[in-house]
Design a protein around this motif. Structure first.
Motif: not given
Length: 70
Positions: A50-51, A53-54, A57-58, A61
């Motif tokens: 999960e980390v 993925d984040k 994503g960041t 972005e």
């Protein structure tokens, strides 16, 4: 890649839970403790996915915002 970590983590967590229950049912502390360790390791692996993925994503972005400001 992160999805794979999450899936493997969930599988490991599930196996750990099964070992914990089997250890309790058979009164075998060693099996119960191995199950607990495996369950916790599985949860940790899921969290790592999960980390990941984040972070990805960041990063995407930030790249997108940097491209807009060029």
């Amino acid at each position: 890649m992160a999805e794979g970590k999450k899936i493997r983590g969930k599988a490991q967590e599930t196996m750990g839970e099964a070992k914990e229950k089997a250890g309790r049912a058979t009164d075998k502390d060693d099996l119960r403790l191995k199950g607990t360790a495996e369950r916790v390791a599985g949860k940790t692996r899921q969290a790592a996915g999960e980390v990941e993925d984040k972070v990805k994503g960041t990063a995407e972005e930030i790249k997108g915002k940097a491209r807009k400001h060029k």
